[in-house]
Design an enzyme around this catalytic site. Structure first.
Site, PDB file in Angstrom:
ATOM      1  CD  GLN A   1       4.062 -26.322 -10.847  1.00 38.74           C
ATOM      2  OE1 GLN A   1       3.661 -25.417 -10.153  1.00 38.74           O
ATOM      3  NE2 GLN A   1       4.160 -26.222 -12.157  1.00 38.74           N
TER       4      GLN A   1
ATOM      5  CD  GLU B   1       2.390 -23.183 -13.857  1.00 40.44           C
ATOM      6  OE1 GLU B   1       3.248 -24.071 -13.930  1.00 40.44           O
ATOM      7  OE2 GLU B   1       1.633 -22.870 -14.801  1.00 40.44           O
TER       8      GLU B   1
ATOM      9  CG  ASN C   1       6.687 -22.489 -19.423  1.00 42.01           C
ATOM     10  OD1 ASN C   1       7.563 -23.082 -18.812  1.00 42.01           O
ATOM     11  ND2 ASN C   1       5.527 -23.056 -19.730  1.00 42.01           N
ATOM     12  CD  GLU C   2       6.693 -26.809 -21.075  1.00 43.13           C
ATOM     13  OE1 GLU C   2       5.511 -26.912 -21.440  1.00 43.13           O
ATOM     14  OE2 GLU C   2       7.203 -27.541 -20.212  1.00 43.13           O
TER      15      GLU C   2
ATOM     16  CD  GLU D   1       7.801 -26.426 -15.954  1.00 37.59           C
ATOM     17  OE1 GLU D   1       7.054 -27.432 -15.975  1.00 37.59           O
ATOM     18  OE2 GLU D   1       7.478 -25.334 -16.445  1.00 37.59           O
TER      19      GLU D   1
HETATM   20  O1  AHR Z   1       4.491 -28.212 -14.209  1.00 36.00           O
HETATM   21  C1  AHR Z   1       3.238 -28.237 -14.859  1.00 36.00           C
HETATM   22  C2  AHR Z   1       3.305 -27.706 -16.270  1.00 36.00           C
HETATM   23  O2  AHR Z   1       4.131 -28.541 -17.026  1.00 36.00           O
HETATM   24  C3  AHR Z   1       3.894 -26.337 -16.457  1.00 36.00           C
HETATM   25  O3  AHR Z   1       2.964 -25.323 -16.323  1.00 36.00           O
HETATM   26  C4  AHR Z   1       4.398 -26.389 -17.871  1.00 36.00           C
HETATM   27  O4  AHR Z   1       5.458 -25.501 -18.101  1.00 36.00           O
HETATM   28  C5  AHR Z   1       4.787 -27.826 -18.055  1.00 36.00           C
HETATM   29  O5  AHR Z   1       4.399 -28.320 -19.288  1.00 36.00           O
END
Ligand code: AHR
Length: 509
Positions: free
Chosen positions: A361, A48, A193-194, A305
């Site tokens: 990550q 990211e 995303n989310e 994730e």
């Molecule tokens: O991994 C860090 C953050 O956590 C990401 O940007 C998000 O998708 C999640 O909430």
């Protein structure tokens, strides 16, 4: 056999529980019922635009380790060591305002922007084409996350065309002009995303998201019927059921995210249990929607994730709105290594339903690999449990029957590999030692055995790496399997090879 192993074997056969030990756990392979094929994509990573994941991690042209493209060679080597098959990109929350077109073409013309997700400056020096080039060097595939927060189906189509169409259209010719003649062949697409989360710019209710996701997925699949789309799911069943029911026909995976909160989920060493519950719940929802739709199709899960975090952003003072700021750089200890090992057993033991997983990550931010300027890179405690799972945990996950594990301290997974060897992954989450035996019919030898054990608070740093997977000779092979003593709060890996067959060892130290 070492003295310790011999003692252990005698102790186990006499059924003795030595002082400080907590009973014998006996696992038997239920060979008739394999769980399923382990998808290699469960060993995925995540790049990211967040803190020093990209700038200062993957990409740092000023660093002595940088190659001709500005990519850190030591980071590439570490990702290869983890054999990461795919990386999710470019977010995460960053995706909410991602305008992919700003990150392609001549660097001097790329806009410089503020990214509100992480209060950082985004120069777009590293964009889509750089990411793809980096993937080529690592030997991995992309999972691109579409911006469905502030963009939609039209931008998704433009992105697809830029990435995947051979040429003769404005978008595909733009890619060729930017130096990439051949299409990238991007196959996996996250549908935002989310968006279920109130913190996301673009957050909206499940029914609205379901429609937007369906239309974006349809747009992509109009171009490529083989494209794989990943619906953004939450940990709550209602959202998933609503969004999935709307988008079902165009969706190939349901995503769930797992945050292991190191401060709040106590005892932390057992937090992978929540992952198990989330997987079961999400898989049950997929099955419910499938039955309601009378559909033949199965929608497996993408845990795209999973995060080990204590909730602190760890911003460094004075770096607000700068490029490559320190953010989410978390030290992990030996306990985290055990939890990571446990997470791997959960993925193996749900190999039938979990087909993609991405650590969040990969570099610096919440990552198993950390860097500093001047060619410094170190492996965090969580590195080796992933490395061994990724190197050896490919094949068929086998079902285990376990006895004597009343405290649920010991978790195990077994993967039968293509060469017939068995990769056995174990964790002891308890505070006492456990004798463990695996019954696996056959004549075996130990081709490899590694352990992580010691002070649960121990951490790795640039100058010392006490928490690595060390060889151990404590594994005692018997007639049908092996026995071993599992130290408190420990991780263990054993590779059993059939005595009459060769075994492929993936790497040596
Ligand atoms: O991994 C860090 C953050 O956590 C990401 O940007 C998000 O998708 C999640 O909430």
């Amino acid at each position: 056999m070492s003295g310790a192993a011999l003692l252990l074997a005698v102790g186990v056969s006499l059924g003795l529980a030595a002082e400080g030990r907590d009973g014998t756990v006996r696992a038997t392979i239920d060979d008739a019922k394999a769980i399923g094929e382990v998808s290699p994509l469960i060993y995925g990573g995540f790049i990211e635009h967040l803190g020093r994941n990209v700038y200062g991690g993957v990409y740092d042209p000023e660093d002595p380790t940088a190659d001709e493209d500005g990519f850190r060679k030591d980071v590439i080597a570490a990702m290869k060591e983890l054999a990461v098959p795919c990386f999710r990109y470019p977010g995460g929350c960053f995706t909410d305002l991602w305008r992919w077109e700003e990150g392609v073409g001549p660097r001097a013309e790329r806009p410089v922007r503020l990214d509100p997700a992480w209060r950082q400056k985004e120069t777009n020096e590293f964009g889509l084409d750089e990411f793809m080039k980096w993937l080529g060097k690592v030997g991995a595939d992309p999972i691109l996350c579409l911006n469905l927060s502030t963009q939609g189906a039209a931008e998704a189509q433009r992105l697809w065309e830029y990435c995947n169409f051979p040429g003769g259209t404005t978008m595909s010719d733009r890619r060729r002009k930017n130096g990439r003649e051949k299409p990238y062949g991007v196959r996996y697409w996250c549908l935002g995303n989310e968006i279920w989360g109130p913190w996301e710019i673009g957050h909206r209710p499940a029914d609205r998201y379901g429609v937007d996701a369906r239309e974006a997925a349809k747009a992509i699949k109009t171009f490529d019927a083989e494209a794989k789309t990943i619906l953004s799911g939450s940990d709550g069943p209602d959202w998933n059921e609503t969004a999935l029911s709307i988008a079902w026909e165009y969706v190939d995976y349901l995503s769930i995210h797992q945050m292991f909160n190191r401060k709040r989920m106590l005892p932390f060493v057992r937090c992978a249990d929540r992952l198990t519950r989330s997987i079961k719940r999400a898989a049950a929802t997929c099955e419910k929607v499938r039955l309601a739709k009378k559909s033949e199709k199965r929608v497996p899960l993408a845990v795209d994730e999973y995060i080990f975090w204590d909730g602190d952003r760890r911003y460094r003072a004075g770096e607000d709105w700068t490029k490559g700021r320190h953010c989410l750089e978390q030290d992990y200890n030996l306990r985290d290594a055990v939890v990571m090992g446990d997470v791997m057993t959960v993925f193996h033991n749900h190999a039938d339903v979990v087909k993609i997983a991405c650590i969040a990550q990969s570099v610096n931010a919440l990552a198993p690999v950390r860097t500093e300027k001047g060619g410094v890179l170190w492996r965090q405690t969580t590195f080796d449990p992933i490395r061994y799972a990724s190197a050896y945990g490919r094949g068929t996950a086998l079902r285990l029957k376990t006895e004597g594990n009343e405290a649920d301290d010991v978790h195990a997974s077994v993967v039968r590999r293509a060469d017939g060897s068995l990769a056995v992954f174990l964790v002891n989450r308890g505070e006492k030692e456990h004798d463990f035996s695996l019954v696996a019919p056959g004549k075996w030898r130990v081709a490899e055995s590694r352990e992580i054990a010691g002070d649960p608070e121990a951490v790795n740093s640039p100058s010392a790496q006490p928490v690595r997977a060390r060889p151990t000779d404590d594994v005692a092979v018997g007639k049908d399997g092996f026995s071993v003593s599992l130290k408190p709060c420990s991780w263990l890996f054993v590779l059993l090879a059939r005595c009459d067959e060769g075994v492929v060892i993936h790497f040596e130290d």
